[in-house]
Design a protein around this motif. Sequence first.
Motif, mmCIF file in Angstrom:
data_model
loop_
_atom_site.group_PDB
_atom_site.id
_atom_site.type_symbol
_atom_site.label_atom_id
_atom_site.label_comp_id
_atom_site.label_asym_id
_atom_site.label_seq_id
_atom_site.Cartn_x
_atom_site.Cartn_y
_atom_site.Cartn_z
ATOM 1 N N SER A 44 0.924 -1.375 -0.019
ATOM 2 C CA SER A 44 0.308 -0.093 -0.134
ATOM 3 C C SER A 44 0.907 1.269 -0.102
ATOM 4 O O SER A 44 0.690 2.090 -0.518
ATOM 5 C CB SER A 44 -0.946 0.075 1.267
ATOM 6 O OG SER A 44 -1.913 -0.934 1.084
ATOM 7 N N ASP B 115 -6.021 -1.626 -4.729
ATOM 8 C CA ASP B 115 -5.410 -2.169 -3.557
ATOM 9 C C ASP B 115 -6.242 -3.351 -3.300
ATOM 10 O O ASP B 115 -7.509 -3.469 -3.126
ATOM 11 C CB ASP B 115 -5.104 -1.300 -2.341
ATOM 12 C CG ASP B 115 -3.878 -1.565 -1.365
ATOM 13 O OD1 ASP B 115 -3.454 -2.681 -1.754
ATOM 14 O OD2 ASP B 115 -3.543 -0.682 -0.676
ATOM 15 N N GLU B 116 -5.625 -4.198 -2.170
ATOM 16 C CA GLU B 116 -6.377 -5.445 -1.806
ATOM 17 C C GLU B 116 -6.742 -6.255 -3.031
ATOM 18 O O GLU B 116 -8.099 -6.753 -2.887
ATOM 19 C CB GLU B 116 -7.451 -5.058 -0.711
ATOM 20 C CG GLU B 116 -6.764 -4.173 0.511
ATOM 21 C CD GLU B 116 -5.926 -4.936 1.313
ATOM 22 O OE1 GLU B 116 -6.075 -6.186 1.564
ATOM 23 O OE2 GLU B 116 -5.104 -4.350 2.135
HETATM 24 MG MG LIG Z 1 -1.968 -2.809 2.181
#
Ligand SMILES: [Mg+2]
Length: 388
Positions: A58, A154-155
Motif C-alpha cells: 500500500s 489495492d487489496e
Molecule cells: Mg496494504
Amino acid sequence: MTLTYKDNPFRPDFGGMPPLLAGRHRELIELDTGLGRLQQGITPPTVIISAPRGMGKSVLLNKLERDANEADVKISKTNAGTIKTLRQLTAWLAPDLVKAARSGGFRFGGKFLSAGLDFSKNRGEAAGEPEWAVLLQDALLKRHRTKPLIICVDEAHVLEPDVALALGNLRHRMNDAGHPVWLLLAGTPGLDAVLRGVKATFIERVTRLKPVLLSEEEAAEAVQAPLAARGWQVSDEALADLVADSDGYPYFLQLWGSEVWKASVDLGRTGLDGDTLSKAAVEVKRQRDEFYFHRYTELMDSARYEPFQGVDLAAVTLAVINAVRRDKGATLADVTAAIQTGLPPNREPISIREYFEARGFIWAATPNRYIPGIPSLTGYVEAQFTGR
Ligand SMILES: [Mg+2]
Ligand SMILES: Nc1ncnc2c1ncn2[C@@H]1O[C@H](COP(=O)(O)OP(=O)(O)O)[C@@H](O)[C@H]1O
C-alpha cells in the motif's frame, strides 16, 4: 528541543508512509519509469504488486499517488472491497454514468438508453462487450479526454473475477482508443490465483513487483536514518539487536521505531541505546503477540471453510511449515506433497495452498521457491500446534 510523542515519525499502521522507504529501489524505479512513460502518452505494462501483508504494498501505491499528483497525472485509487460489482466499479470510475442510469431512460455520451443500465446482460455494440463497458469507456474519454489515467486497486486479491476482467478489458479498450490507462493491482500472493482464474490475456504481459523482507542493512537504515536525521545518537549494538528481532519485516520495523521513540520521550533522552531498547521491547512484544495471535486465530478459523472440511489442519500446517522452512524454500511440488500428507484420500490440495498464499503464510517471492511469509509468525504458529 523537547521530545514529544506527537513528533514520532514512525508509522506502524497499514498504508502509513514510513519516514524512510527502505530497500525498495527496484520497485521505485519501475513506478517512476511507468509514470514517465505515461506522461509521454505511452501505456506502461500493467503492474502486479504481490506480497504478504505488512510488506509495504500500500505504501508503494501511496508513493505513486503522491508522485502522480505532483506530476499532475490523474490517478484513481481504491480498495477492491469497494468494487465488488460491475455497478460499483462503474460508480467509482464514472459516477455520472450510474447516476444517469438510476433515472431509467437517459441520454449519455451521445447514446440514448430507454431502460436503466443492465450490468448483467451483454447488449453491447462491439461483439462480446457489455453495454455498460462501452458506456464506461465513453464516460472516461469524456471526463479525461486524452489525458493519461492511472487506475490503482489495492487489496486486489479480493477482486471478483468479473470485475478483474472488466478492469483488464477497460485498460485494453482505452489504449486502443489512444487513451493511455495504466493499471496497477496490489494484493497478497493470493492475487495470482484470482488473476489465473480470470484467464485474462493481459496477465501474461505484466510487470511483477514482489516487495520482500528487508535485508539487515536496509532494515537498519529504516530505523537509523530517521533518528539520525533528528540528531539522535544510535548505538550500533542496540540497532543490531533491533534489526535481528525485526525479521526485516517492514511493519515490525515501524513498530520498533515507534516504541523506541515513545520510550525515549519517557526517559527524556534522544538516543537509541540499551535502555531505550529494553523499555521499548515490552510494548513491541505485547503488540507483536497480538498480531501473531490474530493471524493464528485467522488460520484456525479456516477450519470453517469448505476446502478444510475433514482436514487435519495441524498436520497440514506443520507439513507446509517444514517444507517452506528449508534453506532453499520449497517447490510447488513440495508444497503440494506436504499438504497432501494431511488430506483425506481423493481431496485436491490446490484450494488449501491458495488459502495459505492468500493469507500470506507462504509465498513464492521468487518463482517456484515457496518461503514463509513472515518467518517469526511461522515459528509462533508451529509452537501453538506442537505445544512447545
Ligand atoms: Mg496494504
Ligand atoms: N520500505 C519500507 N521501509 C520501512 N517501512 C516500511 C516500508 N514499507 C512499508 N513500511 C511500513 O510497513 C507497514 C506496512 O506497510 P503497508 O504498505 O501497509 O503493507 P501492505 O500493504 O503490504 O500490507 C507500515 O507501517 C509501513 O509504514
